[in-house]
Scaffold this motif. Structure first.
Motif, PDB file in Angstrom:
ATOM      1  N   MET A  56       0.836  -1.202   0.000  1.00  0.00           N
ATOM      2  CA  MET A  56       0.000   0.000   0.000  1.00  0.00           C
ATOM      3  C   MET A  56       0.873   1.255   0.000  1.00  0.00           C
ATOM      4  N   LEU A  57       1.933   1.241   0.788  1.00  0.00           N
ATOM      5  CA  LEU A  57       2.830   2.395   0.854  1.00  0.00           C
ATOM      6  C   LEU A  57       3.724   2.466  -0.378  1.00  0.00           C
ATOM      7  N   THR A  58       4.175   1.318  -0.850  1.00  0.00           N
ATOM      8  CA  THR A  58       5.068   1.290  -2.013  1.00  0.00           C
ATOM      9  C   THR A  58       4.394   1.893  -3.245  1.00  0.00           C
ATOM     10  N   ARG A  59       3.091   1.632  -3.407  1.00  0.00           N
ATOM     11  CA  ARG A  59       2.369   2.170  -4.567  1.00  0.00           C
ATOM     12  C   ARG A  59       2.315   3.689  -4.562  1.00  0.00           C
ATOM     13  N   ARG A  60       2.553   4.295  -3.405  1.00  0.00           N
ATOM     14  CA  ARG A  60       2.483   5.752  -3.296  1.00  0.00           C
ATOM     15  C   ARG A  60       3.853   6.427  -3.432  1.00  0.00           C
ATOM     16  N   LEU A  61       4.867   5.647  -3.756  1.00  0.00           N
ATOM     17  CA  LEU A  61       6.203   6.215  -3.922  1.00  0.00           C
ATOM     18  C   LEU A  61       6.345   6.964  -5.250  1.00  0.00           C
ATOM     19  N   ASP A  62       5.736   6.432  -6.301  1.00  0.00           N
ATOM     20  CA  ASP A  62       5.896   7.010  -7.643  1.00  0.00           C
ATOM     21  C   ASP A  62       4.922   8.164  -7.862  1.00  0.00           C
ATOM     22  N   CYS A  63       5.433   9.261  -8.369  1.00  0.00           N
ATOM     23  CA  CYS A  63       4.566  10.392  -8.722  1.00  0.00           C
ATOM     24  C   CYS A  63       5.213  11.177  -9.853  1.00  0.00           C
ATOM     25  N   GLU A  64       4.456  12.126 -10.409  1.00  0.00           N
ATOM     26  CA  GLU A  64       4.948  12.963 -11.497  1.00  0.00           C
ATOM     27  C   GLU A  64       4.867  14.421 -11.077  1.00  0.00           C
ATOM     28  N   ILE A  65       5.886  15.193 -11.480  1.00  0.00           N
ATOM     29  CA  ILE A  65       5.857  16.627 -11.234  1.00  0.00           C
ATOM     30  C   ILE A  65       5.389  17.338 -12.492  1.00  0.00           C
ATOM     31  N   ASP A  66       5.379  18.652 -12.492  1.00  0.00           N
ATOM     32  CA  ASP A  66       4.706  19.433 -13.536  1.00  0.00           C
ATOM     33  C   ASP A  66       5.129  19.079 -14.952  1.00  0.00           C
ATOM     34  N   ASP A  67       6.403  18.753 -15.169  1.00  0.00           N
ATOM     35  CA  ASP A  67       6.848  18.466 -16.523  1.00  0.00           C
ATOM     36  C   ASP A  67       6.758  16.987 -16.860  1.00  0.00           C
ATOM     37  N   SER A  68       5.906  16.255 -16.144  1.00  0.00           N
ATOM     38  CA  SER A  68       5.684  14.815 -16.343  1.00  0.00           C
ATOM     39  C   SER A  68       6.903  13.969 -16.010  1.00  0.00           C
ATOM     40  N   GLN A  69       7.826  14.552 -15.319  1.00  0.00           N
ATOM     41  CA  GLN A  69       9.002  13.796 -14.889  1.00  0.00           C
ATOM     42  C   GLN A  69       8.627  12.919 -13.697  1.00  0.00           C
ATOM     43  N   LYS A  70       8.996  11.645 -13.773  1.00  0.00           N
ATOM     44  CA  LYS A  70       8.688  10.719 -12.703  1.00  0.00           C
ATOM     45  C   LYS A  70       9.722  10.837 -11.586  1.00  0.00           C
ATOM     46  N   VAL A  71       9.223  10.959 -10.368  1.00  0.00           N
ATOM     47  CA  VAL A  71      10.100  11.100  -9.209  1.00  0.00           C
ATOM     48  C   VAL A  71       9.583  10.209  -8.082  1.00  0.00           C
ATOM     49  N   VAL A  72      10.406  10.035  -7.060  1.00  0.00           N
ATOM     50  CA  VAL A  72      10.015   9.279  -5.877  1.00  0.00           C
ATOM     51  C   VAL A  72       9.491  10.247  -4.821  1.00  0.00           C
ATOM     52  N   MET A  73       8.261  10.016  -4.360  1.00  0.00           N
ATOM     53  CA  MET A  73       7.693  10.827  -3.291  1.00  0.00           C
ATOM     54  C   MET A  73       8.226  10.307  -1.960  1.00  0.00           C
ATOM     55  N   ARG A  74       9.133  11.028  -1.362  1.00  0.00           N
ATOM     56  CA  ARG A  74       9.791  10.573  -0.134  1.00  0.00           C
ATOM     57  C   ARG A  74       8.967  10.946   1.107  1.00  0.00           C
ATOM     58  N   PHE A  75       7.717  10.488   1.128  1.00  0.00           N
ATOM     59  CA  PHE A  75       6.846  10.806   2.260  1.00  0.00           C
ATOM     60  C   PHE A  75       7.336  10.154   3.544  1.00  0.00           C
ATOM     61  N   TYR A  76       8.177   9.147   3.424  1.00  0.00           N
ATOM     62  CA  TYR A  76       8.694   8.438   4.596  1.00  0.00           C
ATOM     63  C   TYR A  76       9.779   9.231   5.318  1.00  0.00           C
ATOM     64  N   ASP A  77      10.303  10.253   4.671  1.00  0.00           N
ATOM     65  CA  ASP A  77      11.372  11.080   5.242  1.00  0.00           C
ATOM     66  C   ASP A  77      10.736  12.166   6.115  1.00  0.00           C
TER      67      ASP A  77
END
Length: 232
Positions: A56-77
């Motif tokens: 459930m948490l792993t699925r929320r790691l991937d996200c996109e920023i304004d230019d459609s660049q894929k990044v890791v959402m470091r919500f765990y930090d």
């Protein structure tokens, strides 16, 4: 948490999800020391076991920023978590904000200090200020039989009970498996308080009846198949 993700090659920097309970005093003491030494620990209260919670948490790691660049959402930090409310839009920010307060409540419970009761009340009032029923179950998961200041635990219960009966009792049922782990006595108190109120008891019975009917509907195809196999 990075297993099976595009960031799997960064295993050395991957966050670790550690399951613990209040009985693991040495582990909790070490985590608290680590938390105070560096921003490296985030606390999660959940009724789910690691095999369910991890994906459930792993699925929320991937996200996109304004230019459609894929990044890791470091919500765990913790350094990122504290800044998320200001970074997210109005739809998501309140949820992140009350989750931050609930994380702080868990820290107060771990410290088990009577002097923290006033801080407890402040944090609980902050969570309630968002008027979001989604906070009920996370609040209840802060209950702990080992916490000496019972008035703080009742502060959590009264806050949860301030919501309408149906969402409150639904949240109680959802959180109960997790509450029983660290707070079996408070779990019994929650149930007794519901049963002792006519309106609340009626809602509980209605929800349990719906759940029972749904389970029967889900089981019906299997039962029919077994009956056919027996006839064959």
């Amino acid at each position: 948490m990075f297993d099976g993700t595009p960031a799997a090659h960064l295993v050395a920097a991957a966050p670790l999800l550690i399951a613990t309970s209040r009985e693991h005093e040495a582990l909790i003491k070490w985590l608290l020391q680590l938390e105070q030494a560096a921003p490296s620990v985030s606390w999660i209260g959940s009724p789910y076991a690691l095999p369910v919670l991890t994906p459930m948490l792993t699925r929320r790691l991937d996200c996109e920023i304004d230019d459609s660049q894929k990044v890791v959402m470091r919500f765990y930090d913790p350094r990122i978590l504290l800044g998320l409310p200001s970074a997210l839009d109005a739809h998501f920010a309140p949820v992140s904000a009350y989750q931050t307060a609930i994380t702080q409540i868990h820290a107060e419970v771990a410290r088990n200090a009577k002097a923290s009761v006033r801080e407890f009340d402040r944090l609980v009032e902050h969570v309630l200020s968002f008027c979001d029923t989604g906070c009920i179950a996370p609040l209840l998961l802060c209950l702990d039989d080992r916490f000496e200041a019972h008035e703080a635990m009742f502060s959590i219960i009264h806050a949860a009970e301030s919501f309408a009966d149906e969402p409150y009792i639904q949240a109680c049922l959802a959180a109960r498996p997790g509450v029983i782990v660290d707070a079996p006595e408070w779990a019994d108190i929650l149930l007794r308080r519901i049963q002792n109120n006519d309106d609340s008891r009626a809602v509980l019975e209605s929800l349990l009846a719906k759940d029972y009917a749904q389970q029967n509907r889900n089981a019906a195809p299997c039962d029919k198949q077994q009956a056919l196999l027996q006839k064959a």
